[in-house]
Design a protein around this motif. Structure first.
Motif, PDB file in Angstrom:
ATOM      1  N   GLN A   1      23.711  24.178  20.626  1.00 15.02           N
ATOM      2  CA  GLN A   1      22.687  24.344  20.124  1.00 15.02           C
ATOM      3  C   GLN A   1      22.047  21.952  19.961  1.00 15.02           C
ATOM      4  N   THR A   2      23.120  21.692  20.917  1.00 11.79           N
ATOM      5  CA  THR A   2      22.854  20.057  20.670  1.00 11.79           C
ATOM      6  C   THR A   2      21.721  19.996  22.016  1.00 11.79           C
ATOM      7  N   ARG A   3      20.645  18.653  21.382  1.00 12.26           N
ATOM      8  CA  ARG A   3      19.505  18.587  22.678  1.00 12.26           C
ATOM      9  C   ARG A   3      19.645  17.012  22.691  1.00 12.26           C
ATOM     10  N   ILE A   4      19.283  16.459  23.574  1.00 16.47           N
ATOM     11  CA  ILE A   4      18.763  15.164  23.891  1.00 16.47           C
ATOM     12  C   ILE A   4      17.088  14.669  23.215  1.00 16.47           C
ATOM     13  N   GLY A   5      17.536  13.841  22.119  1.00 15.77           N
ATOM     14  CA  GLY A   5      16.017  14.038  20.939  1.00 15.77           C
ATOM     15  C   GLY A   5      14.846  13.525  21.968  1.00 15.77           C
ATOM     16  N   HIS A   6      15.536  11.873  22.795  1.00 14.53           N
ATOM     17  CA  HIS A   6      14.112  11.511  23.114  1.00 14.53           C
ATOM     18  C   HIS A   6      15.338  10.084  23.812  1.00 14.53           C
ATOM     19  N   VAL A   7      14.330   9.166  24.630  1.00 14.02           N
ATOM     20  CA  VAL A   7      14.709   8.855  25.118  1.00 14.02           C
ATOM     21  C   VAL A   7      13.584   7.369  24.752  1.00 14.02           C
ATOM     22  N   HIS A   8      14.232   5.741  24.867  1.00 16.64           N
ATOM     23  CA  HIS A   8      14.044   4.523  24.462  1.00 16.64           C
ATOM     24  C   HIS A   8      13.674   3.612  25.045  1.00 16.64           C
TER      25      HIS A   8
ATOM     26  N   PHE B   1       5.672   4.717  19.659  1.00 13.90           N
ATOM     27  CA  PHE B   1       6.344   6.050  20.414  1.00 13.90           C
ATOM     28  C   PHE B   1       5.596   7.186  20.644  1.00 13.90           C
ATOM     29  N   ILE B   2       5.763   8.082  21.593  1.00 17.20           N
ATOM     30  CA  ILE B   2       4.615   8.779  21.859  1.00 17.20           C
ATOM     31  C   ILE B   2       5.451  10.256  22.154  1.00 17.20           C
ATOM     32  N   SER B   3       5.351  11.193  21.799  1.00 14.24           N
ATOM     33  CA  SER B   3       5.546  13.190  22.115  1.00 14.24           C
ATOM     34  C   SER B   3       4.351  14.299  23.307  1.00 14.24           C
ATOM     35  N   ALA B   4       4.821  15.257  23.402  1.00 13.86           N
ATOM     36  CA  ALA B   4       4.443  16.349  23.554  1.00 13.86           C
ATOM     37  C   ALA B   4       4.244  17.135  22.449  1.00 13.86           C
ATOM     38  N   GLY B   5       3.328  17.143  22.046  1.00 15.65           N
ATOM     39  CA  GLY B   5       3.129  18.569  21.123  1.00 15.65           C
ATOM     40  C   GLY B   5       3.659  17.933  19.274  1.00 15.65           C
ATOM     41  N   GLY B   6       3.220  16.667  19.256  1.00 16.23           N
ATOM     42  CA  GLY B   6       3.374  16.526  18.003  1.00 16.23           C
ATOM     43  C   GLY B   6       4.580  16.324  17.482  1.00 16.23           C
ATOM     44  N   TYR B   7       5.660  16.269  18.209  1.00 15.06           N
ATOM     45  CA  TYR B   7       6.816  15.632  17.658  1.00 15.06           C
ATOM     46  C   TYR B   7       6.960  13.988  17.114  1.00 15.06           C
ATOM     47  N   HIS B   8       7.816  13.772  16.504  1.00 13.90           N
ATOM     48  CA  HIS B   8       7.540  12.540  16.106  1.00 13.90           C
ATOM     49  C   HIS B   8       7.864  11.448  17.350  1.00 13.90           C
ATOM     50  N   HIS B   9       8.655  11.487  18.064  1.00 12.69           N
ATOM     51  CA  HIS B   9       8.340  10.898  19.278  1.00 12.69           C
ATOM     52  C   HIS B   9       9.681  11.777  20.264  1.00 12.69           C
ATOM     53  N   HIS B  10       9.703  11.923  21.690  1.00 12.23           N
ATOM     54  CA  HIS B  10       9.831  11.659  22.505  1.00 12.23           C
ATOM     55  C   HIS B  10      10.543  10.290  23.460  1.00 12.23           C
ATOM     56  N   ILE B  11       9.580   9.670  23.545  1.00 12.86           N
ATOM     57  CA  ILE B  11       9.946   8.247  24.850  1.00 12.86           C
ATOM     58  C   ILE B  11       9.225   7.380  23.832  1.00 12.86           C
ATOM     59  N   GLY B  12       9.928   6.032  23.997  1.00 11.75           N
ATOM     60  CA  GLY B  12      10.515   5.167  22.399  1.00 11.75           C
ATOM     61  C   GLY B  12      10.011   4.126  24.030  1.00 11.75           C
TER      62      GLY B  12
END
Length: 165
Positions: free
Chosen positions: A10-17, A48-59
């Motif tokens: 279930q591991t996922r890549i959370g975000h990219v900075h 920090f930006i996101s889709a759907g209100g997540y804390h961030h997908h991209i920094g």
């Protein structure tokens, strides 16, 4: 060195900075063009930006890169950031938006498991916008590995998805 450890399934890549040279210009690309939302700003140097209100997908930050030249196509570094769209229609919609805005596309492909549009952000960082086919439609080699390839993506057919509801 091979170990017996296997990463949890279930591991996922959370975000990219990303290091960028101009935060305002990057926000115009990622937010105004691609549609991400700003979740928080760190002064004038990071967002920090996101889709759907997540804390961030991209920094995005200029901490070490403000006003530096674009990323080199050659050499080591990030090849691209891949942004997964939930439906093929969503991929068609963003592709249509890029066409209307006359934003340059660097490529597209049908990979068997996914369909992708490629472009660069304003700093020359590669961006892949893609949709995954349902996993149950993927093909597998006799050894269990996934069959993947890079065939031409029929972009006209992709755009027809917008009118199909």
């Amino acid at each position: 060195m091979k170990t017996n450890y296997t990463i949890p399934t279930q591991t996922r890549i959370g975000h990219v900075h990303l290091k960028v040279s101009n935060l305002k210009r990057s926000l115009e690309f990622y937010c105004d063009l691609l549609g991400f939302d700003i979740t928080t700003m760190y002064g004038t140097e990071a967002a920090f930006i996101s889709a759907g209100g997540y804390h961030h997908h991209i920094g995005l930050n200029t901490w070490y890169s403000e006003d530096y030249p674009m990323a080199s196509k050659e050499g080591v570094g990030l090849f691209h950031t891949a942004i997964l769209y939930p439906t093929r229609k969503d991929l068609a919609t963003i592709y249509n938006r890029l066409l209307k805005e006359k934003y340059p596309i660097t490529g597209s492909a049908d990979h068997g498991v996914s369909q992708a549009i490629y472009l660069n952000d304003p700093d020359g960082n590669g961006v892949e916008l893609y949709w995954d086919r349902p996993k149950e439609t993927w093909s597998y080699n006799p050894d269990g590995t996934i069959v993947m390839f890079s065939h031409v993506l029929d972009l006209d057919n992709l755009l027809k998805e917008i009118n199909n509801t």
